[in-house]
Scaffold this active site. Structure first.
Site, short mmCIF file in Angstrom:
data_model
loop_
_atom_site.label_atom_id
_atom_site.label_comp_id
_atom_site.label_asym_id
_atom_site.label_seq_id
_atom_site.Cartn_x
_atom_site.Cartn_y
_atom_site.Cartn_z
N HIS A 14 0.85 -1.18 0.00
CA HIS A 14 0.00 0.00 0.00
C HIS A 14 0.89 1.25 0.00
CE1 HIS A 14 -2.80 2.96 1.71
NE2 HIS A 14 -3.77 2.15 1.33
N ASP A 46 2.92 -4.18 8.22
CA ASP A 46 1.69 -3.43 8.01
C ASP A 46 0.54 -4.41 8.26
OD1 ASP A 46 -0.61 -2.33 6.97
OD2 ASP A 46 0.28 -1.69 5.08
N GLN A 77 -4.55 -5.10 7.07
CA GLN A 77 -5.49 -6.10 6.56
C GLN A 77 -5.37 -7.45 7.26
OE1 GLN A 77 -7.83 -5.26 4.59
NE2 GLN A 77 -7.09 -3.35 3.69
N LYS A 106 -10.77 -0.46 10.26
CA LYS A 106 -10.85 -1.65 9.42
C LYS A 106 -11.19 -2.88 10.24
CE LYS A 106 -7.39 0.04 6.11
NZ LYS A 106 -8.14 0.37 4.89
C1 LIG Z 1 -2.44 -2.80 3.56
C2 LIG Z 1 -2.84 -1.41 3.97
N1 LIG Z 1 -1.93 -0.61 4.54
C3 LIG Z 1 -2.24 0.63 4.95
C4 LIG Z 1 -3.51 1.14 4.81
C5 LIG Z 1 -3.79 2.54 5.27
O1 LIG Z 1 -4.66 2.55 6.34
P1 LIG Z 1 -5.24 3.91 6.91
O2 LIG Z 1 -5.85 4.62 5.74
O3 LIG Z 1 -6.25 3.51 7.90
O4 LIG Z 1 -4.11 4.67 7.49
C6 LIG Z 1 -4.49 0.34 4.22
C7 LIG Z 1 -5.86 0.84 4.04
O5 LIG Z 1 -6.34 1.12 2.97
C8 LIG Z 1 -4.14 -0.96 3.80
O6 LIG Z 1 -5.05 -1.76 3.23
#
Ligand SMILES: Cc1ncc(COP(=O)(O)O)c(C=O)c1O
Lengths: 144, 398
Positions: free
Chosen positions: B112, B189, B192, B215
């Protein structure tokens, strides 16, 4: 507009777009616009000579609305002067923003007359013109 | 399961975009209401009853988080504003002062943006080198492939436990052991994974873990940064202000509070943290193992039923998380999402913030279905019925 006809025009331009595929030629001006939804990605290139659009081409991966709008735009803008294109664009923007507009000026672009009902798709319908605006800006900045 | 706990599900719609954010059970919203309507006060600030209650509730959530991710010490839990925030704190608070020019950080192209862009900033700022672990033909991370790219300069591996585009589960336990052997910091991270399956930071030797409350049934604006205590003690705060200092003088001599409070400058998202606590209670009661098993069951059922539709291309049939990435042949993903929306089915179209994955997948945009515990096979049946009408797609969306 008759929904059946509208659909036919959009699908036809989507599936058989005009001038799809870029060429290597640095006499063309180029612009790329990513839709804010960060999905649609279209590059437009145009050759403007003496204030007239001699050729416009595009490539990219985009939804039915953006792609068809690009094709229709190219169809309508080819061989037009920059001023004529700017006028068309202004009229089109009025339609998308639900303002008063002169329907007869817009030609096939009126297929998007109801698009304002889907705010997220309005951007798609205007996407190719964003690129064209950038190209016109480049052209004017060159002072040609 | 548990659909009756989610008031929003009384509306007639199907929510398949849980990778983006999840729906909220009533108990979580009640916990927020309760804080706002019956005992509002700031944390760590007052001597009156409500303030002490807030303090207690807030700190209690740290313990709940330790239960969720299986560490022992609540001091290792920092409340942040989300995964993105946590990853930024790790990169700029810990890595920037501890890495030097030429040190290598291993990522993958399926990460991401939140786990790529902070590192790319460090490339510019201090000259670290970002390298990408090659993915296998079905986009998995394997120990063999990591070993291929590890060099003497490799200092960090930073990857998602579960990716948000294709839902593959990375072998974190083995990677953690590899990191330990090679003296590499292991950043995970968990955006998910923590919401969907058991995560054990101790067993997987995870040095830093980031995840978001929204999430996992919790409120927006809250996240968690887990760090091993000795590492957190060496981490620099990246935000400065009230609540995180114990003393300062006009001449600039400042003393910061100890871990984790020194990382929580300003009034934290108090209601959000309390809501996160409720969400954790709720999830643990069901059991993370059960949630994972259930989602897999849904995924397998969906894959089976998608076989009935000839023009569907599935990009991740082998991944073992509750995510299915697909396209309808010759239809742009956004058009598919707009089509499904006409039938009140919510899916996500796009590149899902993993912009460099296109290099690997050879396709830029997909539709993503991401499950959670309240999804059902009946919903999948409805989706299939709708997809069977997809030859009419332009009639419906135009
Ligand atoms: C794998 C992953 N990392 C990071 C994020 C970022 O999360 P947040 O927008 O809650 O900071 C997401 C969410 O879309 C994600 O799916």
């Amino acid at each position: 507009m008759d929904p059946e006809l509208r659909r036919e025009i959009i699908v036809d331009h989507y599936q058989n777009p005009i001038n799809k595929g870029l060429i290597i030629d640095d006499t063309y001006l180029k612009a790329n616009t990513n839709n804010e939804s960060c999905i649609d990605n279209i590059t437009v290139m145009a050759k403007i000579e003496d204030g007239r659009f001699m050729d416009i081409r595009f490539d990219g991966e985009a939804c039915a609305i953006s792609t068809s709008a690009t094709s229709i735009m190219i169809h309508l803008c080819l061989n037009k002067t920059v001023e004529e294109v700017e006028e068309l664009m202004a009229e089109y923007e009025k339609m998308l923003n639900e303002e008063e507009y002169q329907q007869e000026k817009l030609n096939e672009l009126i297929v998007y007359e109801d698009i304002y009902k889907q705010p997220n798709r309005k951007k798609c319908a205007f996407l190719p013109f964003d690129s064209l605006k950038k190209i016109i800006k480049q052209y004017k900045e060159r002072g040609q | 399961m548990n659909r009756e706990d989610f008031p929003i599900l009384k509306n007639d719609f199907i929510y398949f975009d849980n990778g983006a954010t999840t729906l909220k059970p009533k108990c979580v919203v009640d916990a927020l209401d309760d804080y706002y309507l019956t005992y509002t006060a700031n944390a760590h600030r007052g001597d009156y009853d409500n303030s002490q209650k807030v303090d207690m509730m807030y700190e209690e959530v740290r313990k709940k988080v330790t239960q969720l991710i299986h560490n022992q010490d609540p001091r290792e839990i920092v409340f942040t504003y989300g995964t993105t925030d946590s990853l930024n704190m790790i990169t700029f608070g810990f890595m920037e002062p501890h890495l030097k020019k030429g040190d290598e950080v291993l990522l993958t192209k399926a990460e991401h943006a939140s786990n790529v862009l902070p590192w790319l900033e460090l490339v510019k700022k201090i000259g670290i080198v970002v390298r990408y672990i090659p993915l296998t033909s079905d986009n998995q991370v394997t120990i063999e492939n990591i070993e291929k790219v590890i060099t003497q300069n490799t200092k960090v591996i930073s990857i998602a436990h579960v990716t948000n585009v294709i839902g593959d589960i990375r072998p974190v336990k083995e990677i953690g052991a590899l990191c330990k052997k090679n003296n590499i910091y292991f950043v995970v991270d968990g955006a998910q994974s923590v919401p969907h399956l058991p995560v054990n930071v101790d067993e997987s030797n995870i040095d830093f873990l980031a995840f978001s409350a929204h999430k996992m049934l919790g409120p927006t604006g809250v996240g968690v940064l887990y760090g091993k205590l000795d590492l957190l003690e060496k981490m620099k705060p990246t935000r400065f202000g009230g609540g995180m200092n114990s003393d300062f003088e006009a001449d600039g001599i400042v003393e910061y509070k100890s871990v984790p409070t020194c990382f929580e400058a300003g009034t934290p998202p108090i209601a959000g943290v309390i809501g996160l606590g409720k969400a954790i209670d709720y999830l643990l009661k069901i059991g993370m193992d059960n949630i994972h098993k259930y989602e897999l069951e849904l995924k397998e059922y969906l894959l089976l039923r998608l076989k009935e539709i000839p023009n569907v291309i599935v990009y991740n049939p082998k991944s073992t998380g509750g995510i299915v990435a697909f396209n309808l042949d010759k239809v742009f993903s956004q058009d598919t999402a707009v089509f499904l929306n006409q039938f009140s089915i919510c899916v996500r179209a796009g590149n899902h913030c993993a912009k460099i994955l296109k290099d690997e997948l050879k396709i830029k945009n997909t539709c993503r279905i991401s499950f959670y515990l309240y999804n059902t096979k009946e919903e999948i049946d409805r989706l299939i019925d709708v997809l069977k009408k997809s030859d009419q797609i332009f009639k419906i969306i135009l």
